[in-house]
Write an enzyme that holds these catalytic residues in place. Structure first.
Site, short mmCIF file in Angstrom:
data_model
loop_
_atom_site.label_atom_id
_atom_site.label_comp_id
_atom_site.label_asym_id
_atom_site.label_seq_id
_atom_site.Cartn_x
_atom_site.Cartn_y
_atom_site.Cartn_z
N HIS A 162 39.58 21.65 -15.06
CA HIS A 162 39.12 22.97 -14.59
C HIS A 162 37.93 23.46 -15.42
O HIS A 162 37.69 24.66 -15.50
CB HIS A 162 40.24 24.01 -14.63
CG HIS A 162 41.53 23.56 -14.03
ND1 HIS A 162 41.90 23.84 -12.74
CD2 HIS A 162 42.53 22.80 -14.56
CE1 HIS A 162 43.08 23.29 -12.48
NE2 HIS A 162 43.48 22.64 -13.57
N SER A 283 8.09 24.06 -18.71
CA SER A 283 7.93 25.24 -17.87
C SER A 283 6.50 25.72 -17.98
O SER A 283 5.88 25.60 -19.04
CB SER A 283 8.89 26.33 -18.32
OG SER A 283 8.39 27.61 -17.96
N LYS A 289 10.70 25.53 -23.11
CA LYS A 289 11.57 24.83 -22.16
C LYS A 289 11.42 23.31 -22.19
O LYS A 289 10.33 22.77 -22.34
CB LYS A 289 11.31 25.31 -20.72
CG LYS A 289 11.80 26.70 -20.42
CD LYS A 289 13.27 26.92 -20.75
CE LYS A 289 14.21 26.45 -19.65
NZ LYS A 289 14.05 27.18 -18.41
N GLU A 296 18.83 16.94 -12.63
CA GLU A 296 18.98 17.88 -11.51
C GLU A 296 18.72 17.19 -10.18
O GLU A 296 19.41 17.42 -9.19
CB GLU A 296 18.01 19.06 -11.67
CG GLU A 296 18.39 19.99 -12.80
CD GLU A 296 17.28 21.01 -13.10
OE1 GLU A 296 17.46 22.18 -12.75
OE2 GLU A 296 16.23 20.62 -13.66
#
Ligand code: ARG
Length: 484
Positions: A162, A283, A289, A296
């Site tokens: 979980h 970024s 970043k 992704e």
């Protein structure tokens, strides 16, 4: 004009005039099915040689045709071949060029054959190659997993259920879980490969042919195990694509889950890994970043890969036997999934190779959240003779009691434990350590470091035993994929 006097563009021999540009726009598939070019040539060479052997055409004509086809192959390989949408699809483009090169004798090639069995055989050959490429990439990714698991066989990280702290595991153990998934993926691909190894050539348009052909000989030349048993099924079956797309969809689930974990692990809040700089994007506004774009996309590509499977299932459902033009819609879904699958498996391997684990962080995280509660309950069973249900409730109460004081099990002193429950007196401090927790889990497939080390070696061995799917590709040629 062709030798029959019909205009060259009248592919159907002068019966129809065709010519509306809308028809070409919707119907023409050469823009994408040119990726079948080498498979188409392999199929045609095998067919022509068989026609020569069986005496359906003269052996001399068969030689001329196969020689001409090799010239076409060379032109395509050299990039000088011009694909023309007016000629509809890859099959007609190649045949038309063959006629330019060798003259009217090219007209004998299509004897006892139709584009329906032609496209079926081409696509089977293409899927077989795609399976072999993907299988090879998966094998390489599994080796990376085994190697990294071996390195981190004793490094502790939190195991979650979980996404809540559950029990400590080792990093190696976690990585090997993906090894099992990828190994099953290889197995599914091989299963699909075995089932597609039937040659449909000879089914012709749908009913078979009256020429005394020898489909077993073409099948053997093309590296198939056998021939299809029913000509209607042979030209209307696309199960072999669905098998590949569905094995691919399951694989995409695995890569997507791995992508998600890499995204999560690389956040400063988790801090379990650092990402390889050369595989990160930055970024345009936030100078700090380092974005996990590759993981992704490993996560996201699953969307279109599932979509392609769904698209083909939907195209095929409800189609009457035998061939319908609908089936031409199989190819873009197939090619796109193959491309994306190869990309994400390569990405997975590159990320797994490039990430750096931060074992101090993973160990620290493993110590959070009372992850050793089960070990304490187990100790009460083995050393104090409590039934597990009772020890579960003792430890549950203890965790709650400590929580009220803002503490976890790892903060509890021996005195506190003994004062909470006398049966906890004398418990060795080691019971509450994460190393002890992983060391004692020696059941088969468990997380104990020595088991993980052995499992990593075993994974490498099992991976190597899944040899590249022999009786391999067509003996005729090697076929680099024709990118669009
Ligand atoms: N381009 C077609 C396809 O991919 C080839 C088969 C065409 N057959 C036909 N009878 N029109 O499905």
């Amino acid at each position: 004009m062709s030798d029959t006097g019909a205009p060259e563009s009248a592919l159907w021999g002068g019966w129809l005039t065709g010519g509306d540009s809308l028809l070409e726009e919707v119907n023409a598939s050469v823009r994408f099915d040119r990726r079948l070019a080498f498979q188409d040539i392999d199929g045609s060479v095998a067919h022509a040689l068989m026609l020569g052997e069986t005496g359906v055409i003269s052996p001399a004509d068969a030689e001329t045709i196969s020689g001409g086809l090799e010239k076409v192959r060379a032109e395509i390989a050299a990039g000088t071949f011009v694909f023309d949408p007016a000629l509809e699809d890859v099959h007609m483009n190649i045949e038309s060029r063959l006629r330019e090169l060798i003259g009217p004798v090219a007209g004998h090639l299509h004897t006892g054959r139709s584009r329906n069995d032609q496209v079926a055989v081409d696509t089977r050959l293409w899927v077989r190659d795609a399976i072999d490429r993907l299988d090879g990439l998966l094998g390489a990714a599994i080796d990376v997993l085994a190697e990294r698991a071996e390195t981190h066989h004793a490094d502790v990280m939190p195991g979650f259920t979980h996404l809540q702290c559950a029990q400590p595991v080792t990093i190696g153990h976690h990585l090997l879980a993906y090894g099992e998934m990828f190994l099953r993926d290889r197995d599914r691909l091989r299963d699909a490969r075995r089932r597609l190894a039937e040659s449909p050539l000879g089914a012709a348009a749908l009913a078979g042919t009256g020429y005394p052909i020898d489909p077993v000989s073409t099948a053997r030349r093309l590296g198939f195990d056998t021939i299809t048993r029913n000509s209607l099924d042979a030209v209307s079956d696309r199960d072999f694509i669905l098998d590949y797309l569905s094995a691919g969809a399951t694989l995409a689930v695995h890569v997507s889950r791995l992508g998600e974990e890499l995204v999560l692990w690389s956040t400063p809040q988790f801090g379990f890994i650092t990402l390889p700089e050369d595989l990160c994007a930055g970024s345009s506004i936030m100078p700090q970043k380092r974005n996990p774009d590759l993981p992704e996309l490993m996560r996201a590509k699953s969307g279109r890969i599932f979509g392609n499977l769904m698209a083909l299932l939907t195209v095929m459902k409800g189609l009457p036997l035998a061939y319908s033009r609908d089936m031409q819609e199989d190819k873009e879904a197939l090619f796109d999934s193959a491309d994306q699958l190869e990309l994400i498996v390569r990405s997975a391997a590159a990320m797994l190779r490039g990430i750096t684990f931060v074992p101090e962080r993973t160990r620290f995280a493993a110590e959070l959240g009372n992850a050793v509660a089960t070990d304490l309950a187990d100790w009460l069973v083995t050393d104090r003779g409590l039934p597990f249900r009772e020890s579960h409730s003792v430890v549950g109460g203890l965790v709650k009691w400590l929580q009220v004081q803002g503490k976890e099990l790892r903060h509890a002193t021996a005195e506190e434990l003994a004062s909470y429950d006398a049966r906890l007196a004398g418990m060795p401090a080691e019971v509450l350590t994460v190393d002890h927790a992983v060391r004692r889990r020696r059941s088969p497939g468990g997380t104990a470091p020595e088991l993980v080390r052995a499992a990593a070696a075993e994974l490498r061995r099992r991976n190597a035993a899944l040899l590249p799917s022999a009786p391999s590709a067509s003996p005729l040629s090697s076929r680099p994929d024709q990118g669009v």
